[in-house]
Scaffold this motif. Structure first.
Motif, PDB file in Angstrom:
ATOM      1  N   GLY A  56       0.784  -1.228   0.000  1.00 26.56           N
ATOM      2  CA  GLY A  56       0.000   0.000   0.000  1.00 26.56           C
ATOM      3  C   GLY A  56       0.816   1.278   0.000  1.00 26.56           C
ATOM      4  O   GLY A  56       0.602   2.170  -0.848  1.00 26.56           O
ATOM      5  N   PRO A  57       1.785   1.439   0.928  1.00 21.32           N
ATOM      6  CA  PRO A  57       2.569   2.674   0.956  1.00 21.32           C
ATOM      7  C   PRO A  57       3.348   2.925  -0.328  1.00 21.32           C
ATOM      8  O   PRO A  57       3.480   4.080  -0.771  1.00 21.32           O
ATOM      9  N   THR A  58       3.877   1.872  -0.932  1.00 18.69           N
ATOM     10  CA  THR A  58       4.649   2.043  -2.165  1.00 18.69           C
ATOM     11  C   THR A  58       3.755   2.506  -3.312  1.00 18.69           C
ATOM     12  O   THR A  58       4.101   3.436  -4.055  1.00 18.69           O
ATOM     13  N   ILE A  59       2.591   1.879  -3.448  1.00 21.02           N
ATOM     14  CA  ILE A  59       1.663   2.255  -4.511  1.00 21.02           C
ATOM     15  C   ILE A  59       1.228   3.711  -4.355  1.00 21.02           C
ATOM     16  O   ILE A  59       1.257   4.493  -5.317  1.00 21.02           O
ATOM     17  N   SER A  60       0.827   4.084  -3.143  1.00 21.07           N
ATOM     18  CA  SER A  60       0.359   5.449  -2.924  1.00 21.07           C
ATOM     19  C   SER A  60       1.492   6.452  -3.081  1.00 21.07           C
ATOM     20  O   SER A  60       1.300   7.543  -3.629  1.00 21.07           O
ATOM     21  N   GLY A  61       2.702   6.087  -2.631  1.00 21.27           N
ATOM     22  CA  GLY A  61       3.835   6.993  -2.763  1.00 21.27           C
ATOM     23  C   GLY A  61       4.151   7.329  -4.203  1.00 21.27           C
ATOM     24  O   GLY A  61       4.448   8.483  -4.540  1.00 21.27           O
ATOM     25  N   LEU A  62       4.084   6.322  -5.062  1.00 21.94           N
ATOM     26  CA  LEU A  62       4.367   6.544  -6.476  1.00 21.94           C
ATOM     27  C   LEU A  62       3.295   7.394  -7.146  1.00 21.94           C
ATOM     28  O   LEU A  62       3.585   8.218  -8.024  1.00 21.94           O
ATOM     29  N   LEU A  63       2.051   7.227  -6.733  1.00 19.91           N
ATOM     30  CA  LEU A  63       0.943   7.933  -7.388  1.00 19.91           C
ATOM     31  C   LEU A  63       0.723   9.341  -6.847  1.00 19.91           C
ATOM     32  O   LEU A  63       0.364  10.250  -7.605  1.00 19.91           O
ATOM     33  N   ILE A  64       0.915   9.533  -5.540  1.00 21.48           N
ATOM     34  CA  ILE A  64       0.681  10.850  -4.930  1.00 21.48           C
ATOM     35  C   ILE A  64       1.582  11.908  -5.556  1.00 21.48           C
ATOM     36  O   ILE A  64       1.201  13.085  -5.675  1.00 21.48           O
ATOM     37  N   GLN A  65       2.772  11.489  -5.983  1.00 24.92           N
ATOM     38  CA  GLN A  65       3.717  12.413  -6.599  1.00 24.92           C
ATOM     39  C   GLN A  65       3.104  13.111  -7.812  1.00 24.92           C
ATOM     40  O   GLN A  65       3.441  14.254  -8.127  1.00 24.92           O
ATOM     41  N   TYR A  66       2.170  12.434  -8.470  1.00 24.29           N
ATOM     42  CA  TYR A  66       1.608  12.977  -9.704  1.00 24.29           C
ATOM     43  C   TYR A  66       0.171  13.471  -9.564  1.00 24.29           C
ATOM     44  O   TYR A  66      -0.268  14.322 -10.339  1.00 24.29           O
ATOM     45  N   GLY A  67      -0.561  12.962  -8.578  1.00 27.47           N
ATOM     46  CA  GLY A  67      -1.962  13.356  -8.487  1.00 27.47           C
ATOM     47  C   GLY A  67      -2.414  13.820  -7.117  1.00 27.47           C
ATOM     48  O   GLY A  67      -3.601  14.059  -6.916  1.00 27.47           O
ATOM     49  N   GLY A  68      -1.498  13.940  -6.139  1.00 27.08           N
ATOM     50  CA  GLY A  68      -1.889  14.367  -4.798  1.00 27.08           C
ATOM     51  C   GLY A  68      -2.575  13.244  -4.036  1.00 27.08           C
ATOM     52  O   GLY A  68      -2.831  12.159  -4.569  1.00 27.08           O
ATOM     53  N   TRP A  69      -2.915  13.510  -2.761  1.00 27.53           N
ATOM     54  CA  TRP A  69      -3.484  12.450  -1.919  1.00 27.53           C
ATOM     55  C   TRP A  69      -4.818  11.900  -2.413  1.00 27.53           C
ATOM     56  O   TRP A  69      -5.126  10.721  -2.164  1.00 27.53           O
ATOM     57  N   PRO A  70      -5.674  12.692  -3.131  1.00 29.13           N
ATOM     58  CA  PRO A  70      -6.955  12.111  -3.574  1.00 29.13           C
ATOM     59  C   PRO A  70      -6.817  10.905  -4.490  1.00 29.13           C
ATOM     60  O   PRO A  70      -7.716  10.064  -4.568  1.00 29.13           O
ATOM     61  N   ILE A  71      -5.665  10.795  -5.167  1.00 25.94           N
ATOM     62  CA  ILE A  71      -5.529   9.723  -6.155  1.00 25.94           C
ATOM     63  C   ILE A  71      -5.521   8.336  -5.519  1.00 25.94           C
ATOM     64  O   ILE A  71      -5.824   7.335  -6.192  1.00 25.94           O
ATOM     65  N   ILE A  72      -5.202   8.249  -4.220  1.00 25.71           N
ATOM     66  CA  ILE A  72      -5.151   6.928  -3.588  1.00 25.71           C
ATOM     67  C   ILE A  72      -6.528   6.264  -3.558  1.00 25.71           C
ATOM     68  O   ILE A  72      -6.630   5.039  -3.481  1.00 25.71           O
ATOM     69  N   PHE A  73      -7.587   7.054  -3.627  1.00 29.88           N
ATOM     70  CA  PHE A  73      -8.936   6.488  -3.626  1.00 29.88           C
ATOM     71  C   PHE A  73      -9.333   5.995  -5.017  1.00 29.88           C
ATOM     72  O   PHE A  73     -10.100   5.039  -5.149  1.00 29.88           O
ATOM     73  N   TYR A  74      -8.801   6.643  -6.054  1.00 28.21           N
ATOM     74  CA  TYR A  74      -9.132   6.227  -7.420  1.00 28.21           C
ATOM     75  C   TYR A  74      -8.463   4.914  -7.796  1.00 28.21           C
ATOM     76  O   TYR A  74      -8.897   4.239  -8.736  1.00 28.21           O
ATOM     77  N   VAL A  75      -7.406   4.539  -7.071  1.00 22.17           N
ATOM     78  CA  VAL A  75      -6.731   3.256  -7.328  1.00 22.17           C
ATOM     79  C   VAL A  75      -7.691   2.093  -7.166  1.00 22.17           C
ATOM     80  O   VAL A  75      -7.542   1.038  -7.795  1.00 22.17           O
ATOM     81  N   ASN A  76      -8.703   2.269  -6.340  1.00 22.74           N
ATOM     82  CA  ASN A  76      -9.642   1.182  -6.057  1.00 22.74           C
ATOM     83  C   ASN A  76     -10.463   0.760  -7.265  1.00 22.74           C
ATOM     84  O   ASN A  76     -10.876  -0.405  -7.362  1.00 22.74           O
ATOM     85  N   PHE A  77     -10.729   1.687  -8.186  1.00 27.88           N
ATOM     86  CA  PHE A  77     -11.708   1.397  -9.237  1.00 27.88           C
ATOM     87  C   PHE A  77     -11.327   0.255 -10.172  1.00 27.88           C
ATOM     88  O   PHE A  77     -12.187  -0.590 -10.492  1.00 27.88           O
ATOM     89  N   PRO A  78     -10.071   0.146 -10.653  1.00 25.97           N
ATOM     90  CA  PRO A  78      -9.745  -1.024 -11.489  1.00 25.97           C
ATOM     91  C   PRO A  78      -9.957  -2.345 -10.748  1.00 25.97           C
ATOM     92  O   PRO A  78     -10.454  -3.315 -11.334  1.00 25.97           O
ATOM     93  N   VAL A  79      -9.609  -2.379  -9.447  1.00 21.99           N
ATOM     94  CA  VAL A  79      -9.785  -3.589  -8.650  1.00 21.99           C
ATOM     95  C   VAL A  79     -11.274  -3.896  -8.475  1.00 21.99           C
ATOM     96  O   VAL A  79     -11.709  -5.049  -8.621  1.00 21.99           O
ATOM     97  N   ILE A  80     -12.055  -2.861  -8.159  1.00 20.16           N
ATOM     98  CA  ILE A  80     -13.496  -3.033  -7.968  1.00 20.16           C
ATOM     99  C   ILE A  80     -14.156  -3.553  -9.232  1.00 20.16           C
ATOM    100  O   ILE A  80     -14.965  -4.499  -9.198  1.00 20.16           O
ATOM    101  N   ILE A  81     -13.816  -2.951 -10.364  1.00 21.64           N
ATOM    102  CA  ILE A  81     -14.448  -3.324 -11.641  1.00 21.64           C
ATOM    103  C   ILE A  81     -14.131  -4.765 -11.999  1.00 21.64           C
ATOM    104  O   ILE A  81     -15.022  -5.550 -12.374  1.00 21.64           O
ATOM    105  N   MET A  82     -12.846  -5.156 -11.884  1.00 25.15           N
ATOM    106  CA  MET A  82     -12.473  -6.538 -12.216  1.00 25.15           C
ATOM    107  C   MET A  82     -13.141  -7.538 -11.278  1.00 25.15           C
ATOM    108  O   MET A  82     -13.640  -8.583 -11.713  1.00 25.15           O
ATOM    109  N   SER A  83     -13.156  -7.205  -9.981  1.00 29.50           N
ATOM    110  CA  SER A  83     -13.790  -8.106  -9.012  1.00 29.50           C
ATOM    111  C   SER A  83     -15.282  -8.242  -9.299  1.00 29.50           C
ATOM    112  O   SER A  83     -15.827  -9.358  -9.238  1.00 29.50           O
ATOM    113  N   ALA A  84     -15.952  -7.136  -9.601  1.00 30.80           N
ATOM    114  CA  ALA A  84     -17.394  -7.155  -9.849  1.00 30.80           C
ATOM    115  C   ALA A  84     -17.742  -7.967 -11.094  1.00 30.80           C
ATOM    116  O   ALA A  84     -18.698  -8.763 -11.091  1.00 30.80           O
TER     117      ALA A  84
END
Length: 456
Positions: free
Chosen positions: A154-182
């Motif tokens: 978790g920390p590594t994924i968010s660290g890499l993404l926050i650099q480009y999209g700020g802290w809100p981007i950590i919530f958008y990471v969920n959507f690919p996982v949610i869609i595939m699971s659904a």
């Protein structure tokens, strides 16, 4: 390969397991992704370390309450239905959390997210037990490993993404996982069978008491920075005792305390798991903030540094599994504990002038320890409990993880109340070192049985 359950045929059990696994990782992933985002969230909403610890702990308290509750609801009202509802709640929270105008709204969205993700693990375990007959316990243990591994990354994924999209981007990471699971869930998980013979008996008082004792202990632990509050301590003890004796008399309790008292070895495993979680999650919680606020690293570099814990923990999982299968539990678990003591102890040698390579090596050692202790404790649990007890055992294991997380977040709030610096880092490390040492006699006690010391 197909598995028959009632009238249904699961034509592709592997994809069914993938659907469940994707849902299962959402809770631990969202537990730790936020750790790297804490400095940015703290600055944006002008929060104290105490506020931050409540932001983290509220997620765990809600998860700890709803995990066993939703697990029972899924047994009565349909696991597939509960699983899909969980995905919907996570989607709603992940969409709205980035739009949070203040701390209260963000906590509310995190609460919805906690409820949603809490539905996925117990419903998923229930579906595995219902539809997978071959190597069922191994599949359950694998899902637990998935949860632990995703937490580590978790920390590594968010660290890499926050650099480009700020802290809100950590919530958008969920959507690919949610869609595939659904998609996989809708296609490969059989529809629920309507059960008119059973009705769920709500243990409302048990639920309220459990939530209250969690909150009271959190308030007490948070107040330690201002001194020992005897009244909060007494209240916490009283509510805990009331909860225990009330649940012990229930025929259908919210938390099966009778199971714990009748299976002391299992109870000790949960205690060990709580202690290991305190060390592991404390590192995931305070280290990203330390890296960014003290060492002045950006979120991307901080995330890469945290990769050492996750990679080495993941690497040790299959190694420890084969080692345990070869010689038993005692030696690998003691090894994991000793390595953990060494790793945490070495953290005392690091300060803001030390080499990042040295810190990377220290975090790697702690990752090795966590990899052994995590998979070892889980496999030890499933080697003791009977097959028909695997559901309640796995649910209580997740509850133990959340208790460990709550204690770690409380420790974070107390130790860093005056700010993140080397002095407070060393104080935090000293406490974690004590916790690590305490694990040794517990491991020796649990593995004293000849059946657990010898070859498995």
């Amino acid at each position: 390969m197909s598995v028959i359950h009632n009238e249904f045929v699961v034509k592709n059990p592997r994809l069914l397991i993938v659907a469940i696994a994707l849902g299962v990782i959402l809770n631990p992933l969202n537990t730790t992704m936020i750790t790297v985002a804490l400095p940015a969230i703290q600055n944006e909403f002008l929060l104290t370390s105490g506020d931050i610890s409540w932001l983290i702990a509220s997620y765990f308290i809600v998860s700890a309450v709803f995990l066993p509750l939703i697990g029972k609801l899924s047994d009565f009202y349909g696991r597939r239905k509960i699983f899909l509802c969980g995905l919907i709640l996570v989607s709603i929270s992940s969409l709205l959390a980035p739009l949070s105008p203040n701390m209260l709204f963000l906590v509310g969205m995190r609460t919805i997210q906690a409820i949603g993700t809490s539905a996925l693990y117990p419903a998923g375990i229930g579906m595995v037990r219902a539809y997978i007959s071959k190597n069922q316990n191994r599949v359950i243990a694998t899902l637990a490993v998935f949860a632990t591994t995703s937490a580590a990354f978790g920390p590594t994924i968010s660290g890499l993404l926050i650099q480009y999209g700020g802290w809100p981007i950590i919530f958008y990471v969920n959507f690919p996982v949610i869609i595939m699971s659904a998609i996989l869930a809708l296609k490969y998980i059989p529809k629920d069978i309507k059960n008119d013979e059973k009705t769920y008996k709500w243990d409302i008082i048990g639920i309220i008491l459990f939530g209250s004792l969690m909150s009271c202990w959190m308030v007490f632990l948070q107040s330690l920075e201002r001194g020992f509050n005897i009244w909060t301590f007494i209240l916490s003890i009283m509510i805990t005792l009331i909860f225990y004796y009330y649940e012990k008399k229930r025929t259908e309790p919210f938390i099966n305390v009778g199971f714990l008292t009748k299976n002391l070895n299992v109870s000790f495993i949960y205690v060990q798991y709580i202690l290991a979680t305190i060390v592991f999650f404390s590192m995931l919680l305070f280290m990203p903030t330390y890296l960014q606020n003290v060492l002045m690293l950006d979120s991307k570099t901080a995330g890469i540094m945290m990769l050492s814990i996750s990679v080495f923990a993941m690497m040790m999982t299959p190694i420890a599994t084969r080692w345990i299968e070869s010689i038993g539990f005692r030696t690998p678990l003691i090894f994991g504990a000793i390595v953990g003591i060494a790793g945490v102890g070495l953290l005392l040698t690091f300060n803001n002038t030390s080499s990042l390579v040295w810190l990377f090596m220290i975090l790697a050692i702690i990752g090795i320890s966590n990899g052994v202790l995590s998979i070892g404790s889980q496999n030890l649990l499933y080697s003791i409990v009977m097959k028909e007890q695997s559901g309640i055992a796995s649910g209580l294991l997740m509850t133990s993880r959340f208790i460990g997380n709550i204690l770690a977040s409380s420790l974070y709030g107390v130790m860093f109340a005056s700010g993140i610096n080397d002095v407070n880092k060393n104080s935090m490390t000293s406490v974690l070192l004590i916790v690590s040492v305490i694990m040794i006699p517990g491991i020796v006690f649990i593995t004293k049985s000849k059946a657990l010391i010898g070859k498995q």
